[in-house]
Scaffold this active site. Structure first.
Site, PDB file in Angstrom:
ATOM      1  CE  LYS A  38     -48.712   8.869  28.145  1.00 60.99           C
ATOM      2  NZ  LYS A  38     -50.141   9.215  27.972  1.00 60.99           N
ATOM      3  CE1 TYR A 263     -40.915 -18.918  46.163  1.00 63.47           C
ATOM      4  CE2 TYR A 263     -40.421 -17.582  44.227  1.00 63.47           C
ATOM      5  CZ  TYR A 263     -40.174 -17.923  45.543  1.00 63.47           C
ATOM      6  OH  TYR A 263     -39.194 -17.277  46.242  1.00 63.47           O
TER       7      TYR A 263
HETATM    8  C1  LIG Z   1     -50.444   9.046  26.573  1.00 68.01           C
HETATM    9  C2  LIG Z   1     -51.234  10.000  25.787  1.00 68.01           C
HETATM   10  C3  LIG Z   1     -51.071  10.080  24.387  1.00 68.01           C
HETATM   11  C4  LIG Z   1     -50.235   9.104  23.602  1.00 68.01           C
HETATM   12  O1  LIG Z   1     -51.005   7.956  23.345  1.00 68.01           O
HETATM   13  P1  LIG Z   1     -50.463   6.711  22.512  1.00 68.01           P
HETATM   14  O2  LIG Z   1     -51.624   5.817  22.444  1.00 68.01           O
HETATM   15  O3  LIG Z   1     -49.334   6.142  23.296  1.00 68.01           O
HETATM   16  O4  LIG Z   1     -50.024   7.221  21.190  1.00 68.01           O
HETATM   17  C5  LIG Z   1     -51.732  11.090  23.722  1.00 68.01           C
HETATM   18  N1  LIG Z   1     -52.545  11.950  24.385  1.00 68.01           N
HETATM   19  C6  LIG Z   1     -52.750  11.881  25.717  1.00 68.01           C
HETATM   20  C7  LIG Z   1     -53.662  12.834  26.370  1.00 68.01           C
HETATM   21  C8  LIG Z   1     -52.111  10.896  26.452  1.00 68.01           C
HETATM   22  O5  LIG Z   1     -52.311  10.819  27.769  1.00 68.01           O
END
Ligand SMILES: *Cc1c(COP(=O)(O)O)cnc(C)c1O
Length: 370
Positions: A38, A263
């Site tokens: 993702k 800044y």
């Molecule tokens: C993002 C996500 C993962 C992956 O998690 P990591 O901690 O990055 O390994 C697994 N399951 C779900 C439902 C997620 O949203």
């Protein structure tokens, strides 16, 4: 000619592939290792990362949105299973099913709707169902799940391929929440399996894999560990680092008297300090909270970030370098195998996940394949 003027982000696909094989090896025999890709593979580039994982045998991919799933389907064809973790948008069910994407459904109503739409269109509608085993985010609660178990007609017409749930505290092995969620998920899985023997169970994210075989079930869903984030914080990172980010220096300057930098004039340097201003700021995903706390890396040394990080530039104190090192210095790394995503996250008061998914789009990206 490669254009490194805006910074060079090197992404090592071999290391990502190696991390996948390593995680796969840790699983109990019979469990499959999927991959969460993702958010453009956590910012590293889905189009490059996914084929590298596919070559290592990964066939179960998890994305967050339908658009990500559609893109992945186009790139990989029909040979992989693609699960959309945040479900399906109302009204987009048909599109989703036609693209062969498996939505994760969180309520009975969603499931009924999905089944009806697929039946009417006479197309297959494989799906995943998510239960809440204690994180209290997405998923059916125990009462709603019980209703599902009792609705034999729905269970007979639905094509539920995966039952999944997500752990809230997997990165804290001692946390009692892990065992509570494990027991709750196991019980739910056993009940559903009696009625749907083919359903596969999936609980573990990256850190969940390290909680032991009881947590592995049928499909693991690692994301962050594939990309090098430490799945077991507080202990040495078993994963390979996967990114190096190098910022070009656009100005070096000698400060002739005690002076504040950047800044807000938040930090001062003494007379005789050498500063390097590098191209790359918070608009490029260099998290602003690192200002005055983080560092860069050059000539085998840490070089402190001085003052606030600007939108397009970051200033480093390079006084520690020798005359020769300073003269030849052209860039400063702000992520590498010494300055890891976890270390940077610590400087910025966040987690490695945010450091990766913030990586900007102005850098030249180089993918290392072998
Ligand atoms: C993002 C996500 C993962 C992956 O998690 P990591 O901690 O990055 O390994 C697994 N399951 C779900 C439902 C997620 O949203």
């Amino acid at each position: 000619m490669n254009d490194f003027r805006e910074g060079l982000l090197s992404i090592n696909l071999q290391s990502i592939a190696g991390n996948y094989l390593d995680l796969n090896k840790r699983l109990r025999s019979g469990a499959k290792c999927g991959a969460v890709v993702k958010a453009d593979a956590y910012g590293l580039g889905m189009s490059q990362v996914v084929p590298a994982l596919f070559r290592q045998g990964c066939r179960d991919f998890f994305v967050a949105t339908q658009a990500e799933g559609e893109r992945l389907r186009k790139e990989l064809g029909d040979s992989v299973q693609i699960v959309i973790l945040t479900g399906v948008r109302a009204g987009a069910e048909l599109e989703c099913a036609k693209a062969g994407l498996m939505p994760t459904l969180f309520t009975l109503e969603q499931l009924r709707h999905w089944v009806d739409i697929c039946a009417q269109a006479e197309i297959e509608g494989p799906c995943a169902v998510k239960i809440d085993s204690g994180m209290t985010r997405l998923g059916m609660g125990p009462e709603e799940f019980d209703l599902l178990l009792r609705d034999r007609q729905l269970l007979a017409s639905a094509d539920i391929r995966i039952l999944l749930s997500h752990l809230a505290c997997a990165d804290e092995p001692q946390h009692p929440q892990n065992d509570i969620q494990l027991r709750s998920f196991k019980e739910a899985g056993e009940k559903l399996r009696v009625l749907c023997p083919e359903v596969q169970l999936s609980l573990a994210n990256s850190s969940g894999i390290f909680l032991g075989e009881d947590y592995h079930f049928d499909i693991a869903r690692p994301g962050s560990a594939l990309y090098g984030v430490n799945p077991i914080p507080g202990t040495p990172n078993p994963m390979r680092p996967t990114v190096t980010l190098s910022l070009p220096i656009v100005q070096k300057r000698l400060v002739s008297r005690k002076q504040s930098v950047g800044y807000g004039a938040t930090q001062q340097v003494t007379a005789g300090s050498w500063l390097a201003v590098a191209r790359g700021g918070y608009a490029d995903g260099i998290i602003r909270a690192q200002g005055g706390r983080g560092c860069g890396w050059a000539c085998g040394r840490q070089l402190p970030i001085i003052g606030r990080i600007s939108m397009d530039s970051t200033t480093f104190d390079i006084s520690a370098l020798s005359h020769e090192e300073r003269d030849s210095l052209q860039s400063i790394e702000i992520l590498n195998s010494n300055l890891t995503v976890d270390a940077v996250a610590e400087h910025a008061g966040t987690i490695g996940y945010e450091v990766l998914t913030s990586l900007g789009h102005r850098y030249f990206r180089r993918y290392i394949k072998s």
